[in-house]
Design a protein around this motif. Structure first.
Motif, short mmCIF file in Angstrom:
data_model
loop_
_atom_site.label_atom_id
_atom_site.label_comp_id
_atom_site.label_asym_id
_atom_site.label_seq_id
_atom_site.Cartn_x
_atom_site.Cartn_y
_atom_site.Cartn_z
N GLY A 1 -0.37 14.58 9.75
CA GLY A 1 -0.95 13.93 8.41
C GLY A 1 -0.63 12.36 8.88
O GLY A 1 0.41 12.00 9.38
N VAL A 2 -1.50 11.56 8.17
CA VAL A 2 -1.42 10.13 8.08
C VAL A 2 -1.29 9.74 6.93
O VAL A 2 -2.25 9.87 5.94
CB VAL A 2 -2.45 9.56 9.04
N ASP A 3 -0.15 9.01 6.41
CA ASP A 3 -0.23 8.47 5.13
C ASP A 3 -0.80 7.01 5.03
O ASP A 3 -0.61 6.25 5.85
CB ASP A 3 1.21 8.54 4.53
N ALA A 4 -1.21 6.65 3.97
CA ALA A 4 -1.87 5.26 3.68
C ALA A 4 -1.60 4.94 2.14
O ALA A 4 -1.24 5.56 1.30
CB ALA A 4 -3.35 5.15 4.25
N PHE A 5 -1.98 3.52 1.88
CA PHE A 5 -2.09 3.25 0.45
C PHE A 5 -2.71 2.29 0.25
O PHE A 5 -3.19 1.14 1.01
CB PHE A 5 -0.50 2.98 -0.05
N ARG A 6 -3.17 1.85 -0.82
CA ARG A 6 -3.76 0.48 -1.53
C ARG A 6 -2.89 -0.27 -2.20
O ARG A 6 -1.99 0.34 -3.11
CB ARG A 6 -5.01 0.96 -2.50
N TRP A 7 -2.81 -1.54 -1.80
CA TRP A 7 -1.85 -2.29 -2.53
C TRP A 7 -2.60 -3.67 -2.94
O TRP A 7 -3.86 -3.69 -2.79
CB TRP A 7 -0.71 -2.82 -1.88
N ARG A 8 -2.02 -4.54 -3.66
CA ARG A 8 -2.74 -5.74 -4.22
C ARG A 8 -1.69 -6.92 -3.55
O ARG A 8 -0.64 -6.99 -3.60
CB ARG A 8 -2.90 -5.78 -5.68
N GLU A 9 -2.44 -8.14 -3.32
CA GLU A 9 -2.14 -9.35 -2.81
C GLU A 9 -2.94 -10.25 -3.47
O GLU A 9 -4.23 -10.52 -3.36
CB GLU A 9 -2.11 -9.55 -1.55
N SER A 10 -2.02 -11.15 -4.34
CA SER A 10 -2.71 -12.21 -5.18
C SER A 10 -3.94 -11.73 -6.06
O SER A 10 -4.78 -12.21 -6.16
CB SER A 10 -3.20 -13.35 -4.09
N GLY A 11 -3.34 -10.69 -6.40
CA GLY A 11 -4.65 -9.92 -7.56
C GLY A 11 -5.66 -9.24 -6.61
O GLY A 11 -6.71 -8.44 -7.30
N LEU A 12 -5.72 -9.39 -5.44
CA LEU A 12 -6.68 -8.38 -4.77
C LEU A 12 -6.62 -7.32 -4.17
O LEU A 12 -5.28 -7.19 -3.52
CB LEU A 12 -7.34 -9.66 -3.71
N PRO A 13 -7.46 -6.38 -4.16
CA PRO A 13 -7.01 -5.21 -3.25
C PRO A 13 -7.07 -5.04 -1.86
O PRO A 13 -7.76 -5.66 -1.34
CB PRO A 13 -8.02 -3.97 -3.91
N ARG A 14 -5.97 -4.46 -1.33
CA ARG A 14 -5.77 -4.36 0.27
C ARG A 14 -5.50 -3.00 0.44
O ARG A 14 -5.11 -2.26 -0.26
CB ARG A 14 -4.64 -5.50 0.62
N PHE A 15 -5.79 -2.66 1.73
CA PHE A 15 -5.56 -1.34 2.22
C PHE A 15 -4.96 -1.30 3.50
O PHE A 15 -4.92 -1.77 4.54
CB PHE A 15 -6.95 -0.67 2.28
N GLN A 16 -3.80 -0.31 3.60
CA GLN A 16 -2.91 0.00 4.60
C GLN A 16 -3.23 1.32 4.89
O GLN A 16 -2.94 2.19 4.51
CB GLN A 16 -1.48 -0.23 3.99
N PRO A 17 -4.08 1.43 6.33
CA PRO A 17 -4.55 2.60 6.42
C PRO A 17 -3.58 3.67 7.29
O PRO A 17 -3.97 4.61 7.65
CB PRO A 17 -5.76 2.35 7.35
#
Length: 288
Positions: A249-265
């Motif tokens: 399995g590959v884990d990932a997550f969405r996070w925010r930087e300066s209020g903007l959504p970012r995705f760590q795949p």
């Protein structure tokens, strides 16, 4: 591989990373056995009618069943052999250790800005900017991690860092970010490199990063799904090149930087079964 309808004898060695961390004889602790037993109700999706458990438990096991381990470590295979069930083909211990080690994930590239893999104390200090999360190379279930702030490293923090580096395996150092969605993608990798994919999942984890629950993904955008699938395909190719086959399995997550959504795949690679595998793949079975 075996027919989808085949029944299995499950060996839930959830402490596989402990065995991979320390070469030599392995004996699960009483605490680990109690932890697995406490998780069994949540793992009901893994244990289908007709399946049996090899561990934990001392019940007799039908020798006609096919053994299947959470991670086919040396100890897990020995327990399946002792139970008399049919042993599965499995990668060797060195392969299992390499592909579950955080350095393997690091070698595919750090996807989180500012993150890096430190081999010594000087590299840890260089990567410490602001509040960071330090992760030992074979941690699991929220274990083996510590939150540290640059300029505020306590004596206890330093002792933890020194102990982590003592065996020469390094530390993953990454900025601590507020996650909005934790997600993942599971697959079954054949020995020939072909892969059967499950559906993307979302998981709930506690404040320490330990798993709570898994469901099919519903919050990811089309762009995030494409990034997750693309990264998982890269991981499958790397696992095959390293000699691994089986569940992953590959884990990932969405996070925010300066209020903007970012995705760590890709934040972690689990070259084994995982808590969300049965949800993403539909059942606790190889695909054929």
């Amino acid at each position: 591989s075996f027919p989808r309808a085949a029944l299995v004898a499950l060996h839930l060695n959830l402490d596989a990373e402990d065995e991979l961390s320390h070469p030599g004889a392995h004996t699960p602790t009483a605490v680990m056995k109690a932890r697995v037993e406490a998780l069994l109700p949540k793992l009901a999706g893994l244990i289908l009618p007709g399946d049996q458990l090899i561990w934990p438990g001392d019940q007799s096991v039908d020798p006609s069943l096919i053994g299947r381990a959470w991670c086919p470590t040396r100890w897990a295979l020995s327990q399946m052999e002792r139970a008399g069930v049919r042993l599965p083909r499995a990668p060797g211990m060195e392969v299992l250790r390499r592909v579950n080690h955080r350095r393997f994930c690091h070698e595919l590239g750090q996807a989180l800005p500012g993150a890096g893999y430190a081999e010594n104390a000087a590299q840890v200090a260089a990567l410490l900017v602001g509040e960071c999360l330090l992760k030992r190379p074979l941690g699991y279930a929220g274990r083996g991690r510590r939150k540290v702030r640059a300029g505020e490293v306590s004596a206890a923090d330093q002792a933890w860092i020194d102990a982590s580096l003592r065996e020469g395996d390094g530390l993953q150092v990454e900025p601590f970010v507020q996650r909005e969605v934790d997600c993942g993608l599971h697959g079954w990798l054949e020995e020939d490199g072909s892969c059967t994919w499950g559906q993307p999942t979302e998981q709930v984890v506690d404040a320490n990063g330990a798993w709570v629950s898994t469901s099919l993904a519903s919050q990811l955008s089309a762009q995030e799904l494409a990034a997750l699938r693309g990264e998982a395909a890269r991981v499958a190719a790397a696992l095959h090149a390293a000699g691994y086959f089986g569940p992953f399995g590959v884990d990932a997550f969405r996070w925010r930087e300066s209020g903007l959504p970012r995705f760590q795949p890709r934040c972690e690679i689990n070259a084994r079964y995982s808590m969300g595998w049965a949800v993403g793949m539909g059942e606790f079975r190889p695909p054929r």
